[in-house]
Design an enzyme around this catalytic site. Structure first.
Site, PDB file in Angstrom:
ATOM      1  N   HIS A  53      -9.454 -75.581 -95.921  1.00 50.42           N
ATOM      2  CA  HIS A  53      -9.272 -74.187 -96.332  1.00 50.42           C
ATOM      3  C   HIS A  53     -10.272 -73.842 -97.430  1.00 50.42           C
ATOM      4  O   HIS A  53     -10.960 -74.735 -97.961  1.00 50.42           O
ATOM      5  CB  HIS A  53      -7.839 -73.943 -96.822  1.00 50.42           C
ATOM      6  CG  HIS A  53      -7.401 -74.874 -97.909  1.00 50.42           C
ATOM      7  ND1 HIS A  53      -7.840 -74.784 -99.196  1.00 50.42           N
ATOM      8  CD2 HIS A  53      -6.577 -75.946 -97.884  1.00 50.42           C
ATOM      9  CE1 HIS A  53      -7.298 -75.729 -99.915  1.00 50.42           C
ATOM     10  NE2 HIS A  53      -6.536 -76.481 -99.142  1.00 50.42           N
TER      11      HIS A  53
HETATM   12  P1  TYD Z   1      -2.355 -77.451 -99.418  1.00 50.07           P
HETATM   13  O1  TYD Z   1      -3.107 -76.854-100.564  1.00 50.07           O
HETATM   14  O2  TYD Z   1      -2.498 -76.803 -98.090  1.00 50.07           O
HETATM   15  O3  TYD Z   1      -2.728 -78.999 -99.285  1.00 50.07           O
HETATM   16  P2  TYD Z   1      -4.138 -79.739 -99.085  1.00 50.07           P
HETATM   17  O4  TYD Z   1      -5.214 -78.733 -99.225  1.00 50.07           O
HETATM   18  O5  TYD Z   1      -4.174 -80.779-100.149  1.00 50.07           O
HETATM   19  O6  TYD Z   1      -4.107 -80.382 -97.737  1.00 50.07           O
HETATM   20  O7  TYD Z   1      -0.819 -77.526 -99.819  1.00 50.07           O
HETATM   21  C1  TYD Z   1       0.136 -78.195 -99.018  1.00 50.07           C
HETATM   22  C2  TYD Z   1       1.500 -77.584 -99.307  1.00 50.07           C
HETATM   23  O8  TYD Z   1       1.864 -77.758-100.667  1.00 50.07           O
HETATM   24  C3  TYD Z   1       1.554 -76.088 -99.029  1.00 50.07           C
HETATM   25  O9  TYD Z   1       2.778 -75.798 -98.357  1.00 50.07           O
HETATM   26  C4  TYD Z   1       1.589 -75.449-100.385  1.00 50.07           C
HETATM   27  C5  TYD Z   1       2.173 -76.517-101.282  1.00 50.07           C
HETATM   28  N1  TYD Z   1       1.580 -76.478-102.626  1.00 50.07           N
HETATM   29  C6  TYD Z   1       2.314 -75.974-103.687  1.00 50.07           C
HETATM   30  O10 TYD Z   1       3.470 -75.556-103.542  1.00 50.07           O
HETATM   31  N2  TYD Z   1       1.739 -75.961-104.932  1.00 50.07           N
HETATM   32  C7  TYD Z   1       0.480 -76.401-105.159  1.00 50.07           C
HETATM   33  O11 TYD Z   1      -0.017 -76.373-106.317  1.00 50.07           O
HETATM   34  C8  TYD Z   1      -0.275 -76.908-104.044  1.00 50.07           C
HETATM   35  C9  TYD Z   1      -1.678 -77.405-104.210  1.00 50.07           C
HETATM   36  C10 TYD Z   1       0.317 -76.918-102.801  1.00 50.07           C
END
Ligand code: TYD
Length: 135
Positions: A53
Site C-alpha cells: 500500500h
Molecule cells: P497494515 O498497515 O495493512 O499492515 P502492513 O502494512 O504491515 O501489512 O495493517 C494491518 C491491520 O492492522 C489493519 O487492519 C489496520 C491495523 N492497524 C492498526 O489498527 N493500527 C496501526 O497503527 C497499524 C499500522 C495497523
C-alpha cells in the site's frame, strides 16, 4: 509528488559501550517529522509479505530492530529493493510511496515510526488508484 529520490537511509546515533550499544531517536531531529505513533511487526512467518500500500500523507521510518527483511519501494515509475539489517539505520519514506515488505528472517522485528496516528483513510491499498494519483 515524492519520488524514490526522497527515500533514504538515515544513520542513527550510536553510543558504543562494552555493555552493549545504545541508539536513540528524537522526533524532528533524527527523523524529519514528529513521531505520533510506533508499531512493530514480529513473529512474521517465513515467506510472508506485508505492506502492499501507499499513504496519502503519512511519513515513516522503518528499522530492522532485529534480523533482516527487504522493503520494495515504488514511486509509480521506478522500483527499488532495499535490504534492512541494522538496528542503527532507518529507511525514511515520504508520503505517496508504494511499499512491500518481504524476505523476513526468522525472529526479525520491524519497527516503524510514523508521523500520524492510524487512519485507514490515509491508506491507498489499490495499486491502480496509486498510479492514477501519481499522474
Ligand atoms: P497494515 O498497515 O495493512 O499492515 P502492513 O502494512 O504491515 O501489512 O495493517 C494491518 C491491520 O492492522 C489493519 O487492519 C489496520 C491495523 N492497524 C492498526 O489498527 N493500527 C496501526 O497503527 C497499524 C499500522 C495497523
Amino acid at each position: 509528488m515524492p519520488t524514490l529520490n526522497k527515500c533514504r537511509i538515515i544513520d542513527l546515533p550510536i553510543i558504543p559501550d562494552h555493555r552493549g550499544n545504545l541508539t536513540f531517536i528524537e522526533g524532528g531531529i533524527h527523523v524529519p517529522f514528529d513521531i505520533k505513533r510506533v508499531y512493530y511487526l514480529y513473529d512474521v512467518p517465513g515467506g510472508a509479505e506485508r505492506g502492499g500500500h501507499a499513504h496519502n500523507e503519512l511519513q515513516q521510518l522503518i528499522i530492522a530492530m532485529s534480523g533482516s527483511f527487504d522493503v520494495v519501494l515504488d514511486d509509480g515509475i521506478r522500483k527499488k529493493r532495499i535490504h534492512l539489517n541494522r538496528s542503527y539505520q532507518g529507511l525514511y519514506l515520504p508520503r505517496m510511496i508504494w511499499r512491500e515488505l518481504d524476505n523476513f528472517s526468522s525472529g526479525s522485528v520491524c519497527m516503524v515510526l510514523a508521523s500520524q496516528k492510524y487512519s485507514e483513510n490515509d491508506y491507498i491499498r489499490n495499486y491502480a488508484d496509486f498510479e492514477e494519483l501519481k499522474k
